[in-house]
Design an enzyme around this catalytic site. Structure first.
Site, short mmCIF file in Angstrom:
data_model
loop_
_atom_site.label_atom_id
_atom_site.label_comp_id
_atom_site.label_asym_id
_atom_site.label_seq_id
_atom_site.Cartn_x
_atom_site.Cartn_y
_atom_site.Cartn_z
N CYS A 64 0.80 -1.34 -0.05
CA CYS A 64 -0.03 -0.01 0.06
C CYS A 64 0.94 1.04 -0.01
O CYS A 64 0.64 2.15 -0.78
CB CYS A 64 -1.17 -0.03 1.12
SG CYS A 64 -0.46 -0.37 3.00
N HIS A 117 -2.69 5.50 6.18
CA HIS A 117 -1.29 6.07 6.16
C HIS A 117 -1.35 7.37 5.75
O HIS A 117 -2.04 7.90 4.75
CB HIS A 117 -0.36 5.38 5.70
CG HIS A 117 -0.28 3.61 5.88
ND1 HIS A 117 -0.27 3.14 6.87
CD2 HIS A 117 -0.56 2.81 4.90
CE1 HIS A 117 -0.17 1.73 6.67
NE2 HIS A 117 -0.35 1.47 5.40
#
Ligand code: NAD
Length: 343
Positions: free
Chosen positions: A141, A220
């Protein structure tokens, strides 16, 4: 005829990839493999997805739970043109042996080392490198987020060096055994492994990354400083370039998106794939600045879903189902409800 796709492993990534495959006009989901029954197996059953039991796992718990079993992973592989491995990290490497024995091309996820595959993949960055390959790894990711942004900035302005600090979620929402529930954990050593992973796609990119883990489960945030070789005159130009690229979403100041909670709330409201996922790199208009040749910007990454469209494009590249990256990306994004880029 649609290409027949198997998904081995049906957790956070696997269930999203399976749903995404099922939504593509040129792909057919032949089934998913699971090791044990769970609420997710029940959902798959309710959606009419054939469930296969991983080789070596016990079938009895599925029978007791009333979940029909279509066969074993080996049967699933026989029925498929390609398998997407979504097993936990390091297990993909073990599964690779079975895929090879079955003679099936396979896609692996970012939890595996780059060596598991011939190519590490990102659709914007290197779609053509996956053409006709037998083993491709869709990067993690964080690496996907960095690779997408690097694709844009490298081709438009040239990148001399990149520094990124990643503020990482502690665990996915369902990972109740992960932490911290209080505290900020630096990731040792510095630099973190992410920079090296980005170089699995752009070998010549000078990039250094560091990471800290914080008590949150969704998204994130990357804090980037990128030294550009040929900087644009204004930051508005950079924003327009991101806006004109698929899989970027830029919030304006008046939208009042203070941080990741509002980003995910936006995802829940918009619900593009039937899931409240935000598969784009998310930037903020007020979170980008140009200072000389240095571009500073934040970007947020929904860790559970950003790699999902990349898996679909990797399938098309490997099986030769699209003439080029742009065609595949547009087809994937339309099927998943990811908004089109600005003209
Ligand atoms: P997960 O634990 O949520 O799901 C993995 C699934 O595979 C589980 O359902 C598990 O029961 C099943 N499984 C276990 N052993 C298996 C086997 N031998 N064969 C088939 N299936 C098996 O994991 P995840 O978060 O979906 O991660 C999968 C991969 O995707 C990893 O490589 C991970 O690093 C990568 N990835 C994860 C994220 C994320 O944020 N969760 C993001 C990007 C990439």
């Amino acid at each position: 005829m649609r290409a027949r796709i198997a998904v081995n492993g049906y957790g956070t990534i696997g269930k999203r990839v399976a749903d995404a495959v099922a939504r593509q006009p040129d792909l057919e989901l032949v089934g998913v493999a699971k090791t044990r029954p769970s609420f997710e197996a029940q959902t798959a059953q309710a959606r009419g997805i054939p469930i296969f039991v991983a080789d070596g796992a016990n079938v009895d718990p599925f029978r007791s739970a009333g979940i029909p079993v279509a066969g074993r992973t080996s049967d699933l592989l026989n029925a498929a043109d390609l398998v997407v491995d979504c097993a936990p990290e390091k297990i993909g490497k073990e599964n690779a042996v079975k895929y090879k024995e079955a003679g099936k091309p396979a896609i692996f996820q970012g939890g595996e080392k780059a060596e598991v595959a011939e190519v590490s993949f990102n659709a914007l960055a290197n779609f053509d490198a996956a053409r006709g390959r037998q083993r491709v790894r869709v990067v993690s990711c964080n690496t996907t987020g960095l690779a997408r942004a690097a694709s844009v900035l490298r081709s438009a302005y040239g990148v001399e060096e990149w520094e990124a600090t990643m503020v990482r979620r502690a665990g996915d929402p369902a990972e109740t055994d992960r932490g911290p529930i209080d505290g900020i954990l630096p990731t040792f050593p510095i630099p973190s492994h992410h920079g090296a992973d980005v170089r699995s796609i752009f070998p010549d990119l000078t990039i250094a990354t560091a990471a800290v883990v914080v008590p949150t489960t969704l998204m994130h945030v990357h804090v980037n400083r990128v030294r550009l070789a040929r900087p644009p005159a204004t930051v508005a130009e950079v924003l327009d370039r991101f806006r004109a690229t698929p899989r970027f979403h830029i919030f304006r100041a008046w939208e009042h998106v203070d941080g990741t909670p509002q980003v995910m709330e936006y995802g829940r409201d918009r619900s593009p794939s039937g899931r409240p996922d935000v598969m784009e790199n998310v930037l903020w208009e007020q979170g980008i600045r140009l200072e000389g040749r240095d571009l500073h910007f934040f970007q947020a990454i929904h860790q559970e879903s950003i790699v999902v469209p990349e898996n679909i494009d990797a399938i098309r590249a490997m099986l030769g189902l699209a003439p080029d990256a742009a065609t595949s990306i547009a087809r994937t994004d339309e099927a998943l409800g990811i908004p089109r880029p600005a003209k």
